[in-house]
Scaffold this motif. Structure first.
Motif, short mmCIF file in Angstrom:
data_model
loop_
_atom_site.label_atom_id
_atom_site.label_comp_id
_atom_site.label_asym_id
_atom_site.label_seq_id
_atom_site.Cartn_x
_atom_site.Cartn_y
_atom_site.Cartn_z
N LYS A 186 -20.54 12.17 14.98
CA LYS A 186 -21.82 12.69 14.49
C LYS A 186 -22.78 11.60 14.03
CE LYS A 186 -19.74 17.04 13.17
NZ LYS A 186 -19.23 17.84 12.08
N ALA A 187 -22.24 10.48 13.56
CA ALA A 187 -23.10 9.41 13.03
C ALA A 187 -23.95 8.77 14.13
CB ALA A 187 -22.26 8.35 12.34
N ASP A 188 -23.33 8.39 15.25
CA ASP A 188 -24.10 7.70 16.29
C ASP A 188 -24.26 8.52 17.56
OD1 ASP A 188 -21.59 7.52 17.42
OD2 ASP A 188 -21.43 5.36 17.19
N ARG A 189 -23.80 9.79 17.53
CA ARG A 189 -23.94 10.71 18.66
C ARG A 189 -23.37 10.13 19.95
NH1 ARG A 189 -27.06 15.12 18.23
NH2 ARG A 189 -28.06 14.87 20.25
N THR A 190 -22.21 9.47 19.81
CA THR A 190 -21.47 9.00 20.98
C THR A 190 -20.16 9.79 21.02
OG1 THR A 190 -20.43 7.21 19.74
CG2 THR A 190 -22.47 6.67 20.94
N ASP A 223 -12.86 24.02 18.00
CA ASP A 223 -14.19 23.94 18.59
C ASP A 223 -15.02 22.88 17.89
OD1 ASP A 223 -13.58 25.94 20.34
OD2 ASP A 223 -14.82 27.48 19.40
N ASP A 224 -15.85 22.17 18.70
CA ASP A 224 -16.79 21.23 18.10
C ASP A 224 -18.08 21.99 17.74
OD1 ASP A 224 -18.32 21.50 20.43
OD2 ASP A 224 -17.87 19.49 21.17
N ALA A 225 -19.12 21.27 17.36
CA ALA A 225 -20.38 21.88 16.95
C ALA A 225 -21.03 22.69 18.07
CB ALA A 225 -21.34 20.81 16.45
N TYR A 226 -20.68 22.38 19.33
CA TYR A 226 -21.24 23.10 20.48
C TYR A 226 -20.30 24.17 21.01
CZ TYR A 226 -24.56 19.26 20.36
OH TYR A 226 -25.51 18.36 19.96
N ARG A 227 -19.25 24.47 20.26
CA ARG A 227 -18.23 25.46 20.62
C ARG A 227 -17.43 25.04 21.86
NH1 ARG A 227 -21.65 30.93 19.79
NH2 ARG A 227 -21.96 30.74 17.56
N ILE A 228 -17.27 23.76 22.04
CA ILE A 228 -16.45 23.23 23.12
C ILE A 228 -15.13 22.79 22.50
CG2 ILE A 228 -16.23 21.47 24.91
CD1 ILE A 228 -19.34 21.35 24.92
N PRO A 229 -14.00 23.24 23.04
CA PRO A 229 -12.71 22.84 22.47
C PRO A 229 -12.50 21.32 22.54
CG PRO A 229 -12.44 24.75 23.91
CD PRO A 229 -13.85 24.24 24.11
N PHE A 239 -25.20 12.08 25.48
CA PHE A 239 -23.94 11.61 24.88
C PHE A 239 -23.22 10.60 25.77
CE2 PHE A 239 -24.52 15.79 22.89
CZ PHE A 239 -24.56 15.40 21.56
N TYR A 240 -23.13 10.90 27.06
CA TYR A 240 -22.42 9.99 27.96
C TYR A 240 -23.19 8.69 28.14
CZ TYR A 240 -18.66 13.20 29.03
OH TYR A 240 -17.55 14.00 28.94
N ASP A 241 -24.51 8.76 28.27
CA ASP A 241 -25.30 7.53 28.43
C ASP A 241 -25.14 6.63 27.21
OD1 ASP A 241 -26.39 7.99 31.00
OD2 ASP A 241 -27.85 9.38 30.15
N ARG A 242 -25.23 7.20 26.00
CA ARG A 242 -25.05 6.39 24.77
C ARG A 242 -23.63 5.85 24.69
NH1 ARG A 242 -28.41 10.33 22.70
NH2 ARG A 242 -26.67 11.60 22.00
N THR A 243 -22.65 6.67 25.03
CA THR A 243 -21.25 6.25 24.97
C THR A 243 -21.00 5.10 25.93
OG1 THR A 243 -20.56 8.47 24.30
CG2 THR A 243 -18.86 7.03 25.25
N LEU A 244 -21.45 5.25 27.18
CA LEU A 244 -21.22 4.20 28.18
C LEU A 244 -21.95 2.91 27.82
CD1 LEU A 244 -21.33 6.30 31.45
CD2 LEU A 244 -19.33 5.39 30.26
N ALA A 245 -23.13 3.03 27.23
CA ALA A 245 -23.87 1.83 26.82
C ALA A 245 -23.14 1.09 25.71
CB ALA A 245 -25.28 2.21 26.38
#
Length: 196
Positions: free
Chosen positions: A87-91, A105-111, A144-150
């Motif tokens: 949640k802090a850096d949205r990665t 579930d996460d905040a988006y209701r995804i397991p 999320f994926y773009d920030r994570t991969l970066a």
């Protein structure tokens, strides 16, 4: 200013994917493509995703990949991770997943895996709402994926997964979009394009 309307295209592709009459047959075909593609890969830690909105489910093929490794009596155990949002850096961080592991579930209701260890995948399967030339993917717009991969070092080998109807020939990536190393669909490998 780009004329490429990502929100409209995203909505259309999700609607089309949910309406696919042959989605199960396409999913079976992509399971086979994925299993064959994994043969010979050196990776022992793979990140994936929990499927939503009619996405292809990579977990059966990955569970089979894990079992195949156990049958070959590999010196290192094969492991699968699913994303958990920081949640802090949205990665995304990847936590160990196995059939029957505790989920919540996460905040988006995804397991997501509950209280399992963080692992570092060397190969990452990424869901594609759509995809286009050059290995670019269209996701849900959260970045999320773009920030994570970066941010990931070393960066894992990235593979997009989607159905053939998700190809967008006039895809225009944004400057922050991270191209994928490969894209697989129910017809086979669509990126990188093989030389004739």
């Amino acid at each position: 200013m780009s004329s490429f309307d990502k929100p409209t295209i995203r909505e259309r592709l999700i609607r089309e994917r949910l309406a696919l009459q042959d989605r199960l047959a396409r999913a079976d075909a992509l399971q086979r493509v994925m299993r064959i593609w994994l043969i010979g890969r050196p990776d022992t830690v793979i990140g994936a995703y929990w499927p939503i909105k009619g996405e292809f489910d990579p977990l059966p093929a990955l569970h089979r990949w894990k079992e195949d490794g156990e049958l070959m009596d590999e010196p290192r155990r094969r492991r699968i991770g699913l994303p958990v949002m920081d949640k802090a850096d949205r990665t995304l961080r990847f936590h160990l997943w196995y059939p029957g592991c505790p989920m919540e579930d996460d905040a988006y209701r995804i397991p997501k895996p509950k209280d399992t260890e963080i692992i570092a995948p060397t190969l990452l399967f990424v869901p594609c709402v759509g995809y286009g030339p050059g290995g670019y993917r269209l996701g849900y717009g959260g970045g999320f994926y773009d920030r994570t991969l970066a941010a990931l070092r070393p960066r894992p080998f990235t593979v997009g997964l989607g159905f053939t109807n998700g190809f967008v020939d006039d895809f225009e990536p944004d400057p922050h979009d991270q191209p994928l190393d490969a894209i697989l669909n129910d017809n086979g490998v669509v990126w990188p394009i093989a030389a004739p």
